[in-house]
Design a protein around this motif. Structure first.
Motif, PDB file in Angstrom:
ATOM      1  N   ARG A  67      -0.537   1.950 -12.797  1.00 16.97           N
ATOM      2  CA  ARG A  67      -1.510   1.006 -13.311  1.00 16.97           C
ATOM      3  C   ARG A  67      -1.062  -0.336 -13.241  1.00 16.97           C
ATOM      4  O   ARG A  67      -1.972  -1.249 -12.924  1.00 16.97           O
ATOM      5  CB  ARG A  67      -2.282   1.497 -14.416  1.00 16.97           C
ATOM      6  CG  ARG A  67      -3.109   2.712 -14.610  1.00 16.97           C
ATOM      7  CD  ARG A  67      -3.607   3.150 -15.811  1.00 16.97           C
ATOM      8  NE  ARG A  67      -4.080   4.422 -15.814  1.00 16.97           N
ATOM      9  CZ  ARG A  67      -5.227   5.034 -15.327  1.00 16.97           C
ATOM     10  NH1 ARG A  67      -6.078   4.143 -14.827  1.00 16.97           N
ATOM     11  NH2 ARG A  67      -5.357   6.259 -15.442  1.00 16.97           N
ATOM     12  N   GLU A  71      -0.929  -3.941  -5.826  1.00 15.11           N
ATOM     13  CA  GLU A  71      -0.605  -2.641  -5.176  1.00 15.11           C
ATOM     14  C   GLU A  71      -1.737  -2.034  -4.784  1.00 15.11           C
ATOM     15  O   GLU A  71      -2.376  -1.629  -5.702  1.00 15.11           O
ATOM     16  CB  GLU A  71       0.656  -2.104  -5.399  1.00 15.11           C
ATOM     17  CG  GLU A  71       1.215  -0.928  -4.672  1.00 15.11           C
ATOM     18  CD  GLU A  71       2.483  -0.107  -4.983  1.00 15.11           C
ATOM     19  OE1 GLU A  71       2.526   0.868  -4.234  1.00 15.11           O
ATOM     20  OE2 GLU A  71       2.879  -0.611  -6.002  1.00 15.11           O
ATOM     21  N   ASP A  72      -1.784  -1.301  -3.706  1.00 12.92           N
ATOM     22  CA  ASP A  72      -3.174  -0.476  -3.330  1.00 12.92           C
ATOM     23  C   ASP A  72      -2.499   0.821  -3.441  1.00 12.92           C
ATOM     24  O   ASP A  72      -1.612   1.213  -2.330  1.00 12.92           O
ATOM     25  CB  ASP A  72      -3.753  -0.998  -1.910  1.00 12.92           C
ATOM     26  CG  ASP A  72      -4.768   0.133  -1.730  1.00 12.92           C
ATOM     27  OD1 ASP A  72      -5.187   0.898  -2.544  1.00 12.92           O
ATOM     28  OD2 ASP A  72      -5.356  -0.231  -0.608  1.00 12.92           O
ATOM     29  N   CYS A 129     -12.198   4.122  -7.757  1.00 11.57           N
ATOM     30  CA  CYS A 129     -10.839   3.492  -8.262  1.00 11.57           C
ATOM     31  C   CYS A 129      -9.706   4.288  -7.662  1.00 11.57           C
ATOM     32  O   CYS A 129      -8.576   3.801  -8.412  1.00 11.57           O
ATOM     33  CB  CYS A 129     -10.748   3.279  -9.564  1.00 11.57           C
ATOM     34  SG  CYS A 129     -12.166   2.141 -10.338  1.00 11.57           S
ATOM     35  N   ARG A 187       0.971  -1.425  -0.103  1.00 15.35           N
ATOM     36  CA  ARG A 187       0.133  -0.027   0.081  1.00 15.35           C
ATOM     37  C   ARG A 187       0.748   1.250  -0.109  1.00 15.35           C
ATOM     38  O   ARG A 187       1.804   1.352   0.517  1.00 15.35           O
ATOM     39  CB  ARG A 187      -1.048   0.024   1.220  1.00 15.35           C
ATOM     40  CG  ARG A 187      -1.826  -1.067   1.296  1.00 15.35           C
ATOM     41  CD  ARG A 187      -2.806  -1.049   2.715  1.00 15.35           C
ATOM     42  NE  ARG A 187      -3.779  -0.076   2.013  1.00 15.35           N
ATOM     43  CZ  ARG A 187      -4.807   0.236   3.112  1.00 15.35           C
ATOM     44  NH1 ARG A 187      -4.592  -0.262   4.353  1.00 15.35           N
ATOM     45  NH2 ARG A 187      -5.876   1.139   2.605  1.00 15.35           N
ATOM     46  N   SER A 246       1.546  -1.511 -11.541  1.00 16.12           N
ATOM     47  CA  SER A 246       1.516  -1.914  -9.855  1.00 16.12           C
ATOM     48  C   SER A 246       0.023  -2.267  -9.319  1.00 16.12           C
ATOM     49  O   SER A 246      -0.048  -3.285  -8.641  1.00 16.12           O
ATOM     50  CB  SER A 246       2.213  -0.781  -9.088  1.00 16.12           C
ATOM     51  OG  SER A 246       3.486  -0.531  -9.487  1.00 16.12           O
ATOM     52  N   VAL A 247      -1.046  -1.593  -9.677  1.00 16.78           N
ATOM     53  CA  VAL A 247      -2.214  -1.844  -9.101  1.00 16.78           C
ATOM     54  C   VAL A 247      -2.891  -3.413  -9.766  1.00 16.78           C
ATOM     55  O   VAL A 247      -3.306  -4.101  -8.972  1.00 16.78           O
ATOM     56  CB  VAL A 247      -3.218  -0.621  -9.492  1.00 16.78           C
ATOM     57  CG1 VAL A 247      -4.644  -1.144  -9.097  1.00 16.78           C
ATOM     58  CG2 VAL A 247      -2.937   0.655  -8.900  1.00 16.78           C
ATOM     59  N   LYS A 248      -2.575  -3.368 -10.960  1.00 16.36           N
ATOM     60  CA  LYS A 248      -2.881  -4.801 -11.598  1.00 16.36           C
ATOM     61  C   LYS A 248      -2.246  -5.913 -10.836  1.00 16.36           C
ATOM     62  O   LYS A 248      -2.698  -6.973 -10.771  1.00 16.36           O
ATOM     63  CB  LYS A 248      -2.579  -4.603 -13.007  1.00 16.36           C
ATOM     64  CG  LYS A 248      -3.006  -5.729 -14.121  1.00 16.36           C
ATOM     65  CD  LYS A 248      -2.918  -5.649 -15.247  1.00 16.36           C
ATOM     66  CE  LYS A 248      -3.269  -7.054 -16.055  1.00 16.36           C
ATOM     67  NZ  LYS A 248      -3.129  -6.863 -17.411  1.00 16.36           N
TER      68      LYS A 248
END
Length: 119
Positions: A36, A43-44, A114, A15, A38-40
């Motif tokens: 994006r 990661e938050d 999001c 996070r 990292s989020v995929k």
């Protein structure tokens, strides 16, 4: 991204809260686009505008919160927001302040789907 994915599969959480200027610089917009990936991977990432960060007493840089006592500050150039280095910080109150920032960012996300960064 492999490390994030592997850690998430093992139950670990990644996070971070990015402190951003509004309007964002070109480099910040680039960083948001690249994030994006990292989020995929799991990661938050939350976004907090600089004015809110100042009200919380946070220095104007991003950080990865590792646990309740450790975080990694990410340093960026004031001139163009490019990455210039990182620093591990242990038990100076920063982790507690970052946890508070995380809650503020989470509340903002409930209003902006999001974790959309401020525009």
């Amino acid at each position: 991204m492999e490390r994030v994915s592997a850690d998430r599969a093992a139950g670990r959480t990644w996070r971070r809260v990015r402190i951003v200027s509004v309007p964002p610089s070109d480099y910040t917009r680039y960083g948001i686009e690249v994030a994006r990936l990292s989020v995929k991977a799991g990661e938050d990432i939350g976004y907090l505008d600089r004015a809110a960060a100042e009200r919380l007493g946070l220095a104007p840089y991003d950080a990865w919160l590792l646990d309740a006592a450790r975080l990694v500050h990410l340093h960026f150039s004031d001139a163009d927001d490019t990455f210039v280095g990182a620093e591990l910080v242990i038990s100076d109150g920063s982790a507690r302040r970052r946890t508070r920032a995380r809650r503020v960012s989470d509340r903002g996300r409930r209003k902006a789907p999001c974790g959309t960064p401020p525009a």
